[in-house]
Design a protein around this motif. Structure first.
Motif, short mmCIF file in Angstrom:
data_model
loop_
_atom_site.label_atom_id
_atom_site.label_comp_id
_atom_site.label_asym_id
_atom_site.label_seq_id
_atom_site.Cartn_x
_atom_site.Cartn_y
_atom_site.Cartn_z
N ILE A 198 44.02 37.23 33.48
CA ILE A 198 43.94 38.70 33.40
C ILE A 198 45.20 39.33 33.98
O ILE A 198 45.82 40.22 33.38
CB ILE A 198 42.69 39.22 34.16
CG1 ILE A 198 41.42 38.88 33.38
CG2 ILE A 198 42.78 40.72 34.41
CD1 ILE A 198 40.14 39.07 34.18
N LYS A 233 47.87 41.56 31.81
CA LYS A 233 47.79 43.00 32.00
C LYS A 233 48.81 43.55 33.00
O LYS A 233 49.13 44.72 32.97
CB LYS A 233 46.39 43.40 32.46
CG LYS A 233 45.31 43.13 31.45
CD LYS A 233 45.48 43.94 30.19
CE LYS A 233 44.56 45.11 30.12
NZ LYS A 233 44.72 45.92 28.94
N LEU A 290 33.51 41.61 31.01
CA LEU A 290 34.94 41.31 31.13
C LEU A 290 35.83 42.55 31.08
O LEU A 290 36.72 42.69 31.91
CB LEU A 290 35.36 40.29 30.07
CG LEU A 290 36.80 39.79 30.19
CD1 LEU A 290 37.06 39.12 31.54
CD2 LEU A 290 37.13 38.84 29.05
N VAL A 317 38.56 43.52 33.99
CA VAL A 317 39.99 43.70 33.69
C VAL A 317 40.47 45.07 34.19
O VAL A 317 41.48 45.17 34.89
CB VAL A 317 40.25 43.56 32.17
CG1 VAL A 317 41.69 43.96 31.82
CG2 VAL A 317 39.99 42.12 31.72
N THR A 318 39.74 46.13 33.86
CA THR A 318 40.12 47.48 34.28
C THR A 318 40.11 47.60 35.80
O THR A 318 41.03 48.18 36.39
CB THR A 318 39.16 48.52 33.67
OG1 THR A 318 39.21 48.40 32.25
CG2 THR A 318 39.54 49.93 34.07
N GLU A 367 43.06 45.76 37.36
CA GLU A 367 44.28 46.53 37.09
C GLU A 367 44.38 47.74 38.01
O GLU A 367 45.42 47.99 38.62
CB GLU A 367 44.25 46.97 35.62
CG GLU A 367 45.56 47.46 35.09
CD GLU A 367 45.51 47.73 33.59
OE1 GLU A 367 46.54 48.21 33.08
OE2 GLU A 367 44.46 47.50 32.94
#
Length: 198
Positions: free
Chosen positions: A20, A24, A105, A109-110, A113
Motif C-alpha cells: 500500500i 500510494k 481495503l 489504504v485511505t 495515506e
C-alpha cells in the motif's frame, strides 16, 4: 523523507502495508518491517504502524514502552481492535491514532495515506490517571496477550487468587466492573473474554 516502521507478528499484514505504502506514497523513503529482536534505531520523525493483535500484545506493549521517549504519539497508528488500542492508551498514558483491522481495503489504504500525511485526524490530549499498580499493569498486559489467570499465576509465581484480585482491581480502575455482566460483555465483545478465565 519519512521512514515508516511496521510492527506486526503477521507477515501478511506487513506485506500488505508495504505494498500500500509503495504504491500510494512513493515519497516515503524507507519501509521497515520490525521483527521481535531486530535492532532498529528509531527517530521522532518515524511513522510507526503497529498491530498488537493476537498473542503479540505483550511484546507490542513492551516495544512501545521502551521507545515512547523517542516516538511521537501523533506518528503512531494502532491497527487493531478497539480494546487493544484502549489498553495501550491506558497503560502508556498516551492517545494514539486508531484503525480497525477488519476495515475494507479501500478504507485501510485511505487511512494509511492520511496518517502518513498527518491529515484528517487530531489527538485529544487527556490525562490517563487510573493509579494502576505495576503488578496490575503486568496482569492486564498478560490478559491482553491471551493468557488465562491460571497461566499468569504460573508465570508470575503468584496464587490464582492474587492474580484474580489484580485482574479485578485493574478492570475496576479503568471503569469495568469485573463481577458484572457488563465486564463479560466488554471482554467478549472485544474477543478477550474467552482468553481470560476467572
Amino acid at each position: 523523507m519519512p521512514r515508516v516502521i511496521i510492527w506486526s507478528e503477521c507477515q501478511y499484514t506487513k506485506l500488505a502495508l508495504k505494498e500500500i505504502i509503495s504504491r500510494k506514497l512513493p515519497y516515503v523513503n524507507e519501509v521497515i518491517s520490525y521483527d521481535h529482536g531486530d535492532e532498529v534505531n528509531l527517530y521522532a520523525k518515524d511513522y510507526l504502524i503497529i498491530d498488537p493483535s493476537g498473542g503479540g500484545f505483550h511484546r507490542c506493549y513492551e516495544f512501545l514502552r521502551e521507545n515512547m521517549s523517542v516516538l511521537d504519539p501523533e506518528r503512531i497508528l494502532i491497527m487493531s481492535s478497539a480494546v487493544d488500542m484502549l489498553m495501550l492508551e491506558l497503560l502508556l498514558k498516551k492517545e494514539f491514532k486508531f484503525l480497525k483491522k477488519k476495515n475494507e481495503l479501500p478504507v485501510v489504504v485511505t487511512s494509511v495515506e492520511q496518517f502518513i500525511q498527518l491529515q484528517g485526524t487530531t489527538l485529544n490530549k487527556q490525562a490517563f490517571n487510573y493509579n494502576i499498580t505495576r503488578m496490575e499493569e503486568k496482569v492486564l498486559v498478560m490478559m491482553m496477550s491471551g493468557l488465562s489467570v491460571t497461566s499468569i499465576s504460573n508465570i508470575l509465581k503468584l496464587s490464582v487468587k492474587t492474580v484474580s484480585v489484580h485482574k479485578c482491581n485493574s478492570l475496576r480502575k479503568i471503569g469495568v466492573d469485573a463481577n458484572s455482566s457488563s465486564a463479560l460483555f466488554f471482554l467478549h465483545k472485544h474477543a478477550v473474554g474467552n482468553r481470560i478465565g476467572s
